[in-house]
Design a protein around this motif. Structure first.
Motif, short mmCIF file in Angstrom:
data_model
loop_
_atom_site.label_atom_id
_atom_site.label_comp_id
_atom_site.label_asym_id
_atom_site.label_seq_id
_atom_site.Cartn_x
_atom_site.Cartn_y
_atom_site.Cartn_z
N CYS A 199 0.72 -1.30 -0.18
CA CYS A 199 -0.03 0.21 -0.11
C CYS A 199 0.92 1.28 0.03
O CYS A 199 0.57 2.25 -0.74
CB CYS A 199 -1.00 -0.14 1.29
SG CYS A 199 -2.44 -1.29 1.27
N MET A 203 0.87 4.45 -2.56
CA MET A 203 0.85 5.79 -2.21
C MET A 203 1.88 6.50 -3.00
O MET A 203 1.62 7.60 -3.63
CB MET A 203 0.58 5.73 -0.68
CG MET A 203 0.62 7.35 -0.23
SD MET A 203 0.79 7.33 1.58
CE MET A 203 2.62 6.59 1.77
N MET A 220 -5.34 5.48 3.12
CA MET A 220 -5.93 4.38 3.26
C MET A 220 -7.32 4.91 3.56
O MET A 220 -8.22 4.25 3.16
CB MET A 220 -5.43 3.38 4.28
CG MET A 220 -4.20 2.64 4.15
SD MET A 220 -4.12 1.73 2.47
CE MET A 220 -5.51 0.61 2.40
N GLN A 222 -8.62 7.48 2.26
CA GLN A 222 -8.78 8.17 1.07
C GLN A 222 -9.41 7.07 0.25
O GLN A 222 -10.33 7.27 -0.38
CB GLN A 222 -7.74 8.97 0.62
CG GLN A 222 -8.01 9.29 -1.02
CD GLN A 222 -6.71 9.74 -1.53
OE1 GLN A 222 -5.75 10.34 -0.90
NE2 GLN A 222 -6.49 9.81 -2.83
N ALA A 223 -8.74 5.93 0.42
CA ALA A 223 -9.13 4.65 -0.72
C ALA A 223 -10.36 4.10 -0.16
O ALA A 223 -11.24 3.72 -1.16
CB ALA A 223 -7.95 3.40 -0.50
N GLN A 224 -10.83 3.97 1.05
CA GLN A 224 -11.80 3.48 1.43
C GLN A 224 -13.04 4.52 1.05
O GLN A 224 -14.02 4.39 0.36
CB GLN A 224 -11.99 3.48 3.18
CG GLN A 224 -13.20 2.92 3.48
CD GLN A 224 -13.65 1.44 3.03
OE1 GLN A 224 -12.56 0.68 2.89
NE2 GLN A 224 -14.70 1.28 2.46
N GLU A 227 -13.90 4.31 -2.67
CA GLU A 227 -14.28 2.90 -3.21
C GLU A 227 -15.94 2.79 -2.62
O GLU A 227 -16.52 2.60 -3.35
CB GLU A 227 -13.88 1.65 -2.51
CG GLU A 227 -14.43 0.27 -2.89
CD GLU A 227 -13.98 0.18 -4.38
OE1 GLU A 227 -14.57 -0.87 -5.00
OE2 GLU A 227 -13.16 0.75 -4.81
N VAL A 251 -5.58 4.17 -5.43
CA VAL A 251 -6.34 4.19 -4.24
C VAL A 251 -7.33 2.81 -4.23
O VAL A 251 -7.50 2.20 -3.08
CB VAL A 251 -7.10 5.37 -3.98
CG1 VAL A 251 -6.39 6.50 -3.69
CG2 VAL A 251 -7.97 5.84 -5.12
N ARG A 252 -7.61 2.55 -5.54
CA ARG A 252 -8.80 1.30 -5.54
C ARG A 252 -7.91 -0.07 -5.26
O ARG A 252 -8.45 -0.97 -4.73
CB ARG A 252 -9.57 1.46 -6.97
CG ARG A 252 -10.47 0.01 -7.05
CD ARG A 252 -11.12 0.25 -8.19
NE ARG A 252 -12.42 -1.22 -8.28
CZ ARG A 252 -11.59 -2.26 -9.01
NH1 ARG A 252 -10.88 -2.18 -9.57
NH2 ARG A 252 -12.64 -3.32 -8.79
N ARG A 253 -6.60 0.01 -5.69
CA ARG A 253 -5.79 -1.07 -5.59
C ARG A 253 -5.62 -1.29 -4.30
O ARG A 253 -5.70 -2.55 -3.76
CB ARG A 253 -4.59 -0.86 -6.30
CG ARG A 253 -4.74 -1.31 -7.75
CD ARG A 253 -3.35 -0.71 -8.61
NE ARG A 253 -2.28 -1.68 -8.53
CZ ARG A 253 -1.16 -1.52 -8.85
NH1 ARG A 253 -0.90 -0.86 -9.95
NH2 ARG A 253 -0.28 -2.49 -8.52
N ALA A 254 -5.03 -0.41 -3.37
CA ALA A 254 -4.94 -0.27 -1.91
C ALA A 254 -6.11 -0.77 -1.17
O ALA A 254 -6.00 -1.65 -0.47
CB ALA A 254 -4.42 1.04 -1.42
N GLN A 255 -7.35 -0.38 -1.69
CA GLN A 255 -8.68 -0.63 -0.76
C GLN A 255 -8.97 -2.05 -0.94
O GLN A 255 -9.00 -2.91 -0.25
CB GLN A 255 -9.52 0.12 -1.20
CG GLN A 255 -10.84 -0.06 -0.56
CD GLN A 255 -11.91 -1.28 -1.07
OE1 GLN A 255 -11.84 -1.52 -2.22
NE2 GLN A 255 -12.71 -1.92 -0.21
#
Length: 331
Positions: A199, A203, A220, A222-224, A227, A251-255
């Motif tokens: 993650c 970033m 993270m 922001q990622a939530q 999504e 951000v979607r990949r991290a979520q």
């Protein structure tokens, strides 16, 4: 949850199906339903485009080894060993002003990292990138990805190959590759035993700034928000934005990665409970599952957008009624 790399840690005989993202499985099954697709891919390679692509990389890159960025070369070898891959591709670095890495070559793949990536990333993050590329090799993504890179470089100069429209083939491969990236983020988390490093890497790649200048917790969050937040129309816009890119948005990949970790599958695999090569179930039903996956994806997005439009229309109608009522009362 285990997060630190362990000396001698190896996921012996692990199958790529053990960490395959459902979207990857669906997209791969969907590719199998395209008549002549493999013929197109093979034709691109036969025509020499792969050789030209490989020559372009090798002619402008430096091959790494024990005495050429030896630490990065060692990390590369380690992650392939962790995923129990015997044949380790050669590793190259090339001068590029943006951070990226790629694996190309249908027969004998090579891994190429951009100089900006090495400059920006710390050791743990470089390990994560190299493990991601090893995931592509293990999952046998390289042939289709090489064809996609060729088609992107060719643009519209070859409208038809083997009777199939090139642009349509390119769109299909882009959809598949976005899904394959989600699987390889999981491979990186498993090989490094450090999902947070994956993650952090995402970033840094998104920001173009070193990790110590950024806050992972805020990223993270922001990622939530990305999504799950926003109206139906905003979600539909995000989906169509995704369709025009080779990689899912960072951000979607991290979520998506952390949702998988929190599901418990990550810990289960790290603890040694996973599918091994040769144990994969037959894939007969996956074409039907692929159709269902994409139908549900688009149906849900359009339904939410429709609900949002309907709500906005109702609000506008209410406002107009009130406005007319106010005008009528004053006459």
């Amino acid at each position: 949850m285990s997060t630190l790399p362990v000396d001698g840690y190896q996921l012996e005989g692990i199958s790529p199906r053990a960490f395959e993202h459902p979207a990857d499985r669906a997209a791969t099954a969907a590719l199998a339903t395209i008549p002549g697709l493999d013929q197109v891919v093979r034709k691109l390679i036969e025509l020499g485009y792969e050789r030209a692509l490989r020559a372009a990389y090798l002619g402008s890159s430096v091959r790494l080894g024990p005495d050429q960025l030896g630490d990065t070369w060692n990390l590369h070898n380690q992650v392939f060993k962790t995923l129990d891959i015997d044949q380790v591709p050669e590793l190259y670095i090339t001068q590029m002003p943006f951070a990226n890495a790629s694996t190309i070559g249908s027969g004998k793949p090579i891994v190429v990292v951009n100089s900006e990536l090495v400059r920006l990333l710390g050791r743990a993050e470089r390990r994560a990138v190299l493990a991601h590329e090893a995931g592509h090799v293990l999952a046998d993504h390289v042939m289709y990805h090489t064809a996609l890179v060729i088609l992107i470089r060719l643009g519209s100069s070859l409208p038809i190959i083997a009777g199939l429209p090139v642009m349509a083939v390119r769109r299909a491969l882009m959809e598949w590759y976005r899904a394959a990236e989600l699987s390889c983020d999981r491979a990186a988390a498993l090989a490094t035993r450090d999902p947070e490093a994956v993650c952090r890497t995402l970033m840094v790649l998104a920001a173009g700034a070193e990790a110590d200048q950024l806050d992972l917790g805020q990223f993270m969050a922001q990622a939530q928000d990305f999504e799950s937040g926003g109206s139906g129309l905003e979600k539909l816009s995000r989906m169509f934005l995704d369709l025009n890119m080779t990689h899912p948005l960072p951000v979607r990949r991290a979520q998506q990665l952390m949702a998988w970790v929190q599901s418990g599958d990550y810990d289960r695999i790290v603890d040694g409970d996973y599918m091994k090569r040769g144990e994969e179930p037959p894939a007969r039903a996956e074409a039907g599952e692929a159709a269902a996956h994409y139908a549900d994806r688009f149906r849900s997005a359009f339904r939410e957008a429709g609900d949002a439009v309907g709500s906005a229309t109702d609000q506008l109608a209410d406002w107009l009624r009130k406005d007319r009522g106010g005008d009528g009362g004053g006459e």
